[in-house]
Design a protein around this motif. Structure first.
Motif, mmCIF file in Angstrom:
data_model
loop_
_atom_site.group_PDB
_atom_site.id
_atom_site.type_symbol
_atom_site.label_atom_id
_atom_site.label_comp_id
_atom_site.label_asym_id
_atom_site.label_seq_id
_atom_site.Cartn_x
_atom_site.Cartn_y
_atom_site.Cartn_z
ATOM 1 N N GLN A 1 43.489 37.240 46.836
ATOM 2 C CA GLN A 1 42.783 36.782 48.021
ATOM 3 C C GLN A 1 42.585 37.883 49.051
ATOM 4 O OE1 GLN A 1 41.504 33.570 48.143
ATOM 5 N NE2 GLN A 1 42.184 33.615 46.010
ATOM 6 N N THR A 2 42.986 39.082 48.714
ATOM 7 C CA THR A 2 42.790 40.207 49.631
ATOM 8 C C THR A 2 42.141 41.360 48.886
ATOM 9 O OG1 THR A 2 45.012 41.062 49.151
ATOM 10 C CG2 THR A 2 44.777 39.601 51.054
ATOM 11 N N GLN A 3 41.336 42.112 49.591
ATOM 12 C CA GLN A 3 40.687 43.286 49.011
ATOM 13 C C GLN A 3 41.487 44.515 49.414
ATOM 14 O OE1 GLN A 3 36.562 43.645 50.007
ATOM 15 N NE2 GLN A 3 36.284 45.576 48.904
ATOM 16 N N LEU A 4 42.169 45.090 48.423
ATOM 17 C CA LEU A 4 43.077 46.198 48.707
ATOM 18 C C LEU A 4 42.358 47.534 48.790
ATOM 19 C CD1 LEU A 4 46.046 45.129 46.386
ATOM 20 C CD2 LEU A 4 45.743 44.673 48.836
ATOM 21 N N ILE B 1 44.232 46.283 39.732
ATOM 22 C CA ILE B 1 45.462 46.005 40.490
ATOM 23 C C ILE B 1 45.851 44.539 40.356
ATOM 24 C CG2 ILE B 1 46.477 45.894 42.797
ATOM 25 C CD1 ILE B 1 44.809 48.355 43.524
ATOM 26 N N ASP B 2 44.848 43.660 40.404
ATOM 27 C CA ASP B 2 45.119 42.227 40.271
ATOM 28 C C ASP B 2 45.762 41.905 38.931
ATOM 29 O OD1 ASP B 2 44.037 41.870 42.746
ATOM 30 O OD2 ASP B 2 42.109 41.097 42.036
ATOM 31 N N VAL B 3 45.188 42.466 37.849
ATOM 32 C CA VAL B 3 45.712 42.185 36.510
ATOM 33 C C VAL B 3 47.110 42.757 36.335
ATOM 34 C CG1 VAL B 3 45.403 42.647 34.042
ATOM 35 C CG2 VAL B 3 43.431 42.022 35.457
ATOM 36 N N LEU B 4 47.285 44.015 36.714
ATOM 37 C CA LEU B 4 48.597 44.648 36.565
ATOM 38 C C LEU B 4 49.639 43.980 37.462
ATOM 39 C CD1 LEU B 4 47.619 48.442 36.409
ATOM 40 C CD2 LEU B 4 48.238 46.919 34.512
ATOM 41 N N GLY B 5 49.232 43.608 38.669
ATOM 42 C CA GLY B 5 50.167 42.928 39.563
ATOM 43 C C GLY B 5 50.582 41.581 39.027
ATOM 44 N N LEU C 1 38.811 48.833 40.723
ATOM 45 C CA LEU C 1 40.207 49.163 41.007
ATOM 46 C C LEU C 1 40.959 47.928 41.498
ATOM 47 C CD1 LEU C 1 42.422 51.266 41.148
ATOM 48 C CD2 LEU C 1 41.603 51.918 43.424
ATOM 49 N N ASP C 2 40.287 47.110 42.305
ATOM 50 C CA ASP C 2 40.903 45.864 42.762
ATOM 51 C C ASP C 2 41.213 44.951 41.581
ATOM 52 O OD1 ASP C 2 41.259 46.146 45.477
ATOM 53 O OD2 ASP C 2 39.245 45.448 45.993
ATOM 54 N N ALA C 3 40.262 44.871 40.653
ATOM 55 C CA ALA C 3 40.462 44.020 39.475
ATOM 56 C C ALA C 3 41.639 44.527 38.648
ATOM 57 C CB ALA C 3 39.194 43.982 38.626
#
Length: 226
Positions: A45-48, A58-62, A54-56
């Motif tokens: 829900q946040t754009q890092l 980070i989302d998957v790895l997180g 890169l956001d995608a």
């Protein structure tokens, strides 16, 4: 030691013991659902960054990281929560197998909470410390059982012993029987690696250690019956 383990497993039929199991499991599930919800808000829900790819990533790895941490530390959290309730298990074992004993003094709620949190912190820290070693087949198994066998044997023995003894006396008894207690800890560590079974480990380990404790200090039981 085998009869003590069999008796400990049989203790699961007692209603107070089953209640501790369910409270511990539900408490841990609630905690991890909360953690997963916070991670979802933070990651999805946040754009890092300013880069969508890169956001995608980070989302998957997180998300995978949250799942991995939940899997690795779920048993430890169950142990921590149940650690606040294991007095009920010890009392249930004593009532069934060692009648006639006076009520245990215990450590007090504050001490129990502190010991539970401290144990969780030590387990997490030391296992993270040796995490690189777990990448080596063969060695990882030995390190896991040596480390966790020692930690679990010490934690559960002190949990049981300090109900009836002063810390100095409990420490002396533990050191005098370190090999036997370490073996008991390895057995507990083995069960902690079995999915679903590991949720029962805190209760079974407590009951198991109560029997071992009275096996080492049979005079307590005999004196209570005189």
């Amino acid at each position: 030691m085998i009869p003590a383990l069999v008796r400990a497993i049989g203790q699961l039929s007692d209603p107070p013991v089953r209640k501790v199991v369910w409270l511990s499991v539900f408490g841990a599930i609630l905690g991890f659902l909360t953690m997963a919800g916070l991670a979802w808000i933070l990651l999805f829900q946040t754009q890092l960054t300013e880069l969508p790819w890169l956001d995608a990533t980070i989302d998957v790895l997180g998300g995978l990281g949250v799942f991995a941490l939940a899997y690795l530390f779920f048993p430890a959290v169950v142990v921590t929560i149940s650690g606040l309730l294991l007095e009920r298990v010890a009392v249930s074992v004593e009532r069934r197998y060692y009648p006639g004993l006076p009520p245990a003094e215990g450590q007090g709620l504050g001490a129990e909470i502190w010991n539970a949190v401290k144990f969780l912190a030590i387990v997490v820290f030391l296992n993270l410390l040796v995490l690189p070693v777990y990448l080596f087949p063969g060695v990882n198994i030995a390190v896991f059982y040596i480390l966790n066998g020692y930690l679990l044997s010490r934690e559960y023995f002190e949990l049981v012993a300090l109900r009836r003894m002063k810390p100095s006396a409990a420490r002396t008894l533990r050191k005098a029987n370190s090999a036997r207690l370490f073996l008991a800890g390895v057995i507990v560590a083995f069960f902690s690696t079995i999915p679903l079974v590991n949720l029962l480990v805190p209760v079974v380990a407590t009951a198991f250690m109560v029997h071992i404790f009275y096996g080492l200090t049979g005079n307590l039981h005999r004196a209570a019956k005189q």
